[in-house]
Design a protein around this motif. Structure first.
Motif, PDB file in Angstrom:
ATOM      1  N   ASP A 184       0.999  -1.184  -0.264  1.00  7.11           N
ATOM      2  CA  ASP A 184       0.102   0.201   0.147  1.00  7.11           C
ATOM      3  C   ASP A 184       0.961   1.410  -0.128  1.00  7.11           C
ATOM      4  OD1 ASP A 184      -3.003  -1.175   0.045  1.00  7.11           O
ATOM      5  OD2 ASP A 184      -1.453  -2.065   1.525  1.00  7.11           O
ATOM      6  N   VAL A 185       0.892   1.955  -1.187  1.00  5.88           N
ATOM      7  CA  VAL A 185       0.886   3.123  -0.995  1.00  5.88           C
ATOM      8  C   VAL A 185       0.385   4.396  -1.136  1.00  5.88           C
ATOM      9  CG1 VAL A 185       2.948   4.110  -2.607  1.00  5.88           C
ATOM     10  CG2 VAL A 185       3.111   2.021  -2.849  1.00  5.88           C
ATOM     11  N   LEU A 186       0.642   5.296   0.304  1.00  3.35           N
ATOM     12  CA  LEU A 186      -0.145   6.592  -0.097  1.00  3.35           C
ATOM     13  C   LEU A 186       0.452   7.762  -0.403  1.00  3.35           C
ATOM     14  CD1 LEU A 186      -1.765   5.120   3.126  1.00  3.35           C
ATOM     15  CD2 LEU A 186      -2.664   4.435   0.875  1.00  3.35           C
ATOM     16  N   SER A 187      -0.435   8.217  -0.915  1.00  5.99           N
ATOM     17  CA  SER A 187      -0.454  10.251  -1.148  1.00  5.99           C
ATOM     18  C   SER A 187      -1.569  10.821  -1.974  1.00  5.99           C
ATOM     19  CB  SER A 187       0.876   9.590  -1.994  1.00  5.99           C
ATOM     20  OG  SER A 187       1.672  11.141  -2.541  1.00  5.99           O
ATOM     21  N   GLY A 188      -1.341  12.093  -1.169  1.00  2.18           N
ATOM     22  CA  GLY A 188      -2.480  12.993  -1.650  1.00  2.18           C
ATOM     23  C   GLY A 188      -2.016  13.553  -3.922  1.00  2.18           C
ATOM     24  N   SER A 189      -1.094  14.330  -3.688  1.00  8.18           N
ATOM     25  CA  SER A 189      -0.601  14.158  -4.926  1.00  8.18           C
ATOM     26  C   SER A 189       0.512  13.927  -5.857  1.00  8.18           C
ATOM     27  CB  SER A 189      -1.010  15.884  -5.617  1.00  8.18           C
ATOM     28  OG  SER A 189      -2.314  16.662  -4.571  1.00  8.18           O
ATOM     29  N   ALA A 190       1.000  13.282  -6.026  1.00 10.67           N
ATOM     30  CA  ALA A 190       2.208  12.007  -6.122  1.00 10.67           C
ATOM     31  C   ALA A 190       2.615  13.141  -7.685  1.00 10.67           C
ATOM     32  CB  ALA A 190       2.219  10.773  -6.309  1.00 10.67           C
ATOM     33  N   HIS A 191       3.708  13.309  -8.024  1.00 13.94           N
ATOM     34  CA  HIS A 191       4.420  13.446  -8.736  1.00 13.94           C
ATOM     35  C   HIS A 191       4.332  11.663  -9.581  1.00 13.94           C
ATOM     36  CE1 HIS A 191       7.162  14.617 -12.303  1.00 13.94           C
ATOM     37  NE2 HIS A 191       6.961  15.383 -11.531  1.00 13.94           N
ATOM     38  N   SER A 192       3.808  12.066 -10.971  1.00 11.56           N
ATOM     39  CA  SER A 192       4.097  11.088 -12.288  1.00 11.56           C
ATOM     40  C   SER A 192       5.254   9.983 -11.856  1.00 11.56           C
ATOM     41  CB  SER A 192       4.169  11.352 -13.684  1.00 11.56           C
ATOM     42  OG  SER A 192       4.995  12.491 -13.705  1.00 11.56           O
ATOM     43  N   ALA A 229      -7.023   6.039   6.079  1.00 10.80           N
ATOM     44  CA  ALA A 229      -6.774   5.017   5.659  1.00 10.80           C
ATOM     45  C   ALA A 229      -5.748   4.029   5.773  1.00 10.80           C
ATOM     46  CB  ALA A 229      -6.234   6.026   3.995  1.00 10.80           C
ATOM     47  N   LEU A 230      -4.407   5.093   6.897  1.00 10.04           N
ATOM     48  CA  LEU A 230      -3.702   4.696   6.968  1.00 10.04           C
ATOM     49  C   LEU A 230      -4.548   3.281   8.733  1.00 10.04           C
ATOM     50  CD1 LEU A 230      -0.872   6.560   8.079  1.00 10.04           C
ATOM     51  CD2 LEU A 230      -0.531   4.651   6.924  1.00 10.04           C
ATOM     52  N   GLU A 231      -5.232   3.371   9.152  1.00  8.59           N
ATOM     53  CA  GLU A 231      -5.624   2.954  10.425  1.00  8.59           C
ATOM     54  C   GLU A 231      -6.980   1.855   9.445  1.00  8.59           C
ATOM     55  OE1 GLU A 231      -7.255   3.952  13.531  1.00  8.59           O
ATOM     56  OE2 GLU A 231      -8.009   2.406  13.486  1.00  8.59           O
ATOM     57  N   ALA A 232      -7.054   2.153   8.471  1.00  9.61           N
ATOM     58  CA  ALA A 232      -7.976   0.351   7.550  1.00  9.61           C
ATOM     59  C   ALA A 232      -7.006  -0.672   6.724  1.00  9.61           C
ATOM     60  CB  ALA A 232      -8.507   1.241   6.501  1.00  9.61           C
ATOM     61  N   LEU A 233      -5.882  -0.079   7.496  1.00 11.69           N
ATOM     62  CA  LEU A 233      -5.239  -1.315   6.831  1.00 11.69           C
ATOM     63  C   LEU A 233      -4.286  -1.756   8.467  1.00 11.69           C
ATOM     64  CD1 LEU A 233      -1.888   0.898   5.608  1.00 11.69           C
ATOM     65  CD2 LEU A 233      -3.732  -0.558   3.875  1.00 11.69           C
ATOM     66  N   ASP A 234      -5.553  -1.458   9.386  1.00 11.98           N
ATOM     67  CA  ASP A 234      -5.297  -3.071  10.049  1.00 11.98           C
ATOM     68  C   ASP A 234      -3.648  -3.355  10.891  1.00 11.98           C
ATOM     69  OD1 ASP A 234      -7.307  -3.925  12.144  1.00 11.98           O
ATOM     70  OD2 ASP A 234      -7.877  -5.416  10.784  1.00 11.98           O
TER      71      ASP A 234
END
Ligand SMILES: *Cc1c(COP(=O)(O)O)cnc(C)c1O
Length: 481
Positions: A184-192, A229-234
């Motif tokens: 799981d990789v989480l980001s708001g506005s990641a660069h291409s 979102a991190l919480e949901a990763l359990d």
């Protein structure tokens, strides 16, 4: 008739060039000086007609002949991207000192893979140390030069991948990325370049999950949504990519707040501070990168806002041990390197050019204050252009000018055709260059200020050509597209 191979005489032209090497370097210097001096006058962008191909020379023309052929066939088509009014992408120029360092990099032609009987590696270490200080990072971060921010992001995420293995009790460098299962990789506005890195690393482009950004014209991640979102990763460990300077509107994630989530959740924090990291140089903007030191890995580009020639970026991490596990160049006789590992154990390359030298020269020549001045002047000029654009009825800003990028569009019906026609008209003028983008679903243009040469007068020239071009493509002027 060909000489037999055992004659082993140096090729005639090569021998001739060797005998007049100082003279050749002098004519290259004269040529370069003319080109660099003429940057202000040459078209900022070139329409793109390229010369017809030529066959591979059999005997060669010597360095002087090559220089004159280059000057005739290719030089006229090169852009003025090192000049003051090329505002496309995020394009820095090359400070005088960095250009000097770049020439000497070629002249010395050091291979900075390991010691190799040279102090060049130590020079790279000194430069990385200066950069660490410049960006407000502490001693816990170590780093290395790489070819650009894409590779810097890739290296940071490769270390993150190894860390995930450590958390899950597997060795990715031994068993492969598949041993991790889905990541799981989480980001708001990641660069291409982040999705590109995920593809290269075998994590997969689709594993990037976009976390909602803050409301109201922002590109910064909503930290509460990130926490959810991190919480949901359990409890499953994850990678968070925080963005310090988005390319459209130069928005900054709240790095401190994100780092604070580490108390509750298990994640690697990678910060893409490719050009936004330079906010650290200005007391007025340094708060934007507050918390950068808490990152596990950091990417900063140097061929953008440091104004050194391509290709240069730096990567930092707190976990050099994991970095060595990933990039270790294994030999049958030696185990994992200890202490200060040679650079070939830290980056994708084995043989490496001395990329640090241009940065070393620029930092030595202008210091922290000189580079702060470039950053602050660029920001002031971006704000000036933003204000001017606000006064033109045919144009409107898509977001406030937060740092050094002006993101704007046509006030009425900004179709793709019209906005691209506006960019093309600006480029065709030879006066300036800006690049199209899409911001929050709207077609727009970006003018990014990151060149050390750009002045107020340049900014007024850019504005003037923008305004005339906007008048011709705006539907208010009856343009049909
Ligand atoms: C430019 C940029 C990159 C990629 O940099 P390259 O030097 O082109 O590889 C990555 N992230 C951000 C935010 C950038 O602005």
């Amino acid at each position: 008739m060909r000489r037999p191979i055992y004659a082993a005489a140096m090729h005639r032209t090569l021998a001739d060039d060797l005998s007049r090497l100082p003279e050749l370097l002098q004519s290259a210097r004269d040529f370069a000086a003319g080109e660099v001096d003429g940057l202000d006058g040459r078209p900022v962008a070139h329409p793109g007609k390229v010369p017809d191909p030529e066959p591979l020379p059999a005997e060669g023309h010597g360095a002087q002949g090559a220089l004159s052929r280059f000057g005739e066939r290719w030089a006229p088509g090169f852009s003025g991207s090192a000049g003051p009014r090329y505002l496309g992408f995020v394009t820095g120029g090359a400070t005088p000192a960095s250009l000097t360092g770049d020439w000497l990099t070629g002249a010395y032609d050091q291979n900075v893979s390991g010691g190799g009987g040279s102090s060049a590696s130590a020079l790279e270490r000194e430069t990385v140390g200066w950069l660490r200080e410049l960006f407000g990072l502490g001693e816990a971060h170590s780093g290395a030069f790489v070819s650009g921010a894409t590779v810097s992001n890739t290296v940071g995420l490769a270390i993150a991948r190894e860390w995930l293995g450590e958390r899950l009790g597997v060795s990715v460098s031994r068993e492969g990325a598949a041993a991790l299962g889905p990541v799981d990789v989480l980001s708001g506005s990641a660069h291409s370049s982040v999705t590109k890195a995920l593809s290269v690393l075998g994590i997969g482009r689709d594993r990037l999950r976009t976390v909602p950004v803050l409301p109201g014209n922002r590109e910064a991640v909503d930290v509460e949504r990130l926490a959810a979102a991190l919480e949901a990763l359990d409890g499953r460990p994850a990678i968070v990519v925080a963005n310090a300077g988005t390319v459209n509107t130069v928005d900054f994630d709240d790095l401190r707040a994100i780092a604070a989530l580490k108390e509750r959740y298990d994640f690697w924090l990678h910060v893409d501070a490719a050009f936004g990291g330079f906010a650290a140089l200005s007391p007025s903007y340094a708060h934007l990168v507050d918390g950068l030191d808490a990152a596990d890995s950091v990417c900063v580009d140097l061929h953008k806002w440091l104004n050194v020639p391509y290709d240069a970026a730096v990567q930092f991490t707190r976990r050099r041990d994991l970095q060595v596990r990933v990039f270790h160049n294994e030999s049958p006789y030696l185990g994992l390197p200890t202490g200060d590992p040679d650079f070939l154990h830290l980056t994708p390359e084995n043989s490496r050019r001395l990329r640090a030298l241009p940065a070393w020269f620029s930092l030595m020549a202008y210091g922290r204050e000189g580079h702060r001045e470039i950053v602050e002047r660029n920001i002031a000029l971006a704000r000036l252009l933003g204000e001017r654009i606000t006064d033109v009825p045919e144009l409107r800003l898509l977001a406030p000018v937060r740092l050094n990028v002006v993101c704007f569009t046509l006030a009425d019906e900004p179709t793709r055709e019209r906005v691209h026609a506006l960019a093309a008209a600006v480029a065709a003028s030879g006066e300036a260059y800006v690049t199209p983008t899409v911001y929050a679903g709207t077609q727009g243009l970006r003018a990014a200020f990151s060149n050390w040469r750009t002045t107020k007068a340049d900014t007024e020239r850019v504005f003037s050509v923008l305004r005339s071009a906007a008048l011709t493509v705006s539907p208010r002027s009856g343009n049909p597209c």
